[in-house]
Scaffold this motif. Structure first.
Motif, mmCIF file in Angstrom:
data_model
loop_
_atom_site.group_PDB
_atom_site.id
_atom_site.type_symbol
_atom_site.label_atom_id
_atom_site.label_comp_id
_atom_site.label_asym_id
_atom_site.label_seq_id
_atom_site.Cartn_x
_atom_site.Cartn_y
_atom_site.Cartn_z
ATOM 1 N N GLU A 40 0.834 -1.212 0.000
ATOM 2 C CA GLU A 40 0.000 0.000 0.000
ATOM 3 C C GLU A 40 0.863 1.255 0.000
ATOM 4 O O GLU A 40 0.562 2.226 -0.701
ATOM 5 C CB GLU A 40 -0.959 0.003 1.191
ATOM 6 N N LYS A 43 2.189 1.730 -3.445
ATOM 7 C CA LYS A 43 1.135 2.232 -4.338
ATOM 8 C C LYS A 43 0.964 3.740 -4.163
ATOM 9 O O LYS A 43 0.778 4.471 -5.150
ATOM 10 C CB LYS A 43 -0.189 1.518 -4.061
ATOM 11 N N GLN A 44 1.012 4.197 -2.922
ATOM 12 C CA GLN A 44 0.886 5.630 -2.662
ATOM 13 C C GLN A 44 2.073 6.382 -3.242
ATOM 14 O O GLN A 44 1.909 7.453 -3.850
ATOM 15 C CB GLN A 44 0.770 5.894 -1.164
ATOM 16 N N GLN A 45 3.263 5.821 -3.079
ATOM 17 C CA GLN A 45 4.457 6.466 -3.646
ATOM 18 C C GLN A 45 4.376 6.500 -5.164
ATOM 19 O O GLN A 45 4.733 7.505 -5.791
ATOM 20 C CB GLN A 45 5.720 5.744 -3.189
ATOM 21 N N LEU A 46 3.914 5.424 -5.767
ATOM 22 C CA LEU A 46 3.772 5.385 -7.217
ATOM 23 C C LEU A 46 2.805 6.463 -7.698
ATOM 24 O O LEU A 46 3.081 7.157 -8.684
ATOM 25 C CB LEU A 46 3.301 4.006 -7.677
ATOM 26 N N ALA A 47 1.705 6.644 -6.988
ATOM 27 C CA ALA A 47 0.749 7.688 -7.359
ATOM 28 C C ALA A 47 1.401 9.067 -7.287
ATOM 29 O O ALA A 47 1.185 9.911 -8.166
ATOM 30 C CB ALA A 47 -0.484 7.627 -6.459
ATOM 31 N N ILE A 48 2.212 9.295 -6.261
ATOM 32 C CA ILE A 48 2.920 10.575 -6.127
ATOM 33 C C ILE A 48 3.875 10.774 -7.298
ATOM 34 O O ILE A 48 3.918 11.841 -7.920
ATOM 35 C CB ILE A 48 3.667 10.639 -4.781
ATOM 36 N N GLN A 50 3.781 9.362 -10.268
ATOM 37 C CA GLN A 50 3.052 9.531 -11.526
ATOM 38 C C GLN A 50 2.517 10.955 -11.651
ATOM 39 O O GLN A 50 2.555 11.539 -12.739
ATOM 40 C CB GLN A 50 1.913 8.515 -11.618
ATOM 41 N N THR A 51 2.055 11.521 -10.539
ATOM 42 C CA THR A 51 1.574 12.904 -10.544
ATOM 43 C C THR A 51 2.726 13.854 -10.850
ATOM 44 O O THR A 51 2.585 14.781 -11.661
ATOM 45 C CB THR A 51 0.930 13.258 -9.191
ATOM 46 N N ARG A 53 5.488 13.127 -12.472
ATOM 47 C CA ARG A 53 5.900 12.939 -13.863
ATOM 48 C C ARG A 53 4.982 13.704 -14.805
ATOM 49 O O ARG A 53 5.434 14.341 -15.759
ATOM 50 C CB ARG A 53 5.895 11.454 -14.225
ATOM 51 N N THR A 54 3.692 13.663 -14.543
ATOM 52 C CA THR A 54 2.730 14.392 -15.370
ATOM 53 C C THR A 54 3.014 15.894 -15.315
ATOM 54 O O THR A 54 2.990 16.583 -16.342
ATOM 55 C CB THR A 54 1.290 14.100 -14.904
#
Length: 68
Positions: A40, A43-48, A50-51, A53-54
């Motif tokens: 989990e 997953k939270q780090q990945l979301a950060i 990805q944001t 990177r965008t």
């Protein structure tokens, strides 16, 4: 484990009282819970990331010379 008497875990649709499990089984329950928590967190780090990177891609796009 704190308050093991009231803790249950469901595995393959079957609910088990953690206090009734063998010591090795309880250790595996702990390992699963720790692993799930780490997943989990990742997953939270990945979301950060990805944001971020965008945002970086958008900033780069705005800095690129405009082609006509």
């Amino acid at each position: 484990m704190a308050n093991e008497q009231n803790q249950t875990i469901t595995i393959d649709g079957v609910e088990y009282n953690v206090a009734d499990l063998s010591e090795n089984a309880r250790n595996q329950v702990v390992n699963l819970r720790v692993t799930d928590a780490e997943i989990e967190k990742l997953k939270q780090q990945l979301a950060i990331f990805q944001t971020a990177r965008t945002a970086y891609a958008k900033a780069l796009s705005e800095e690129l010379p405009k082609k006509h």
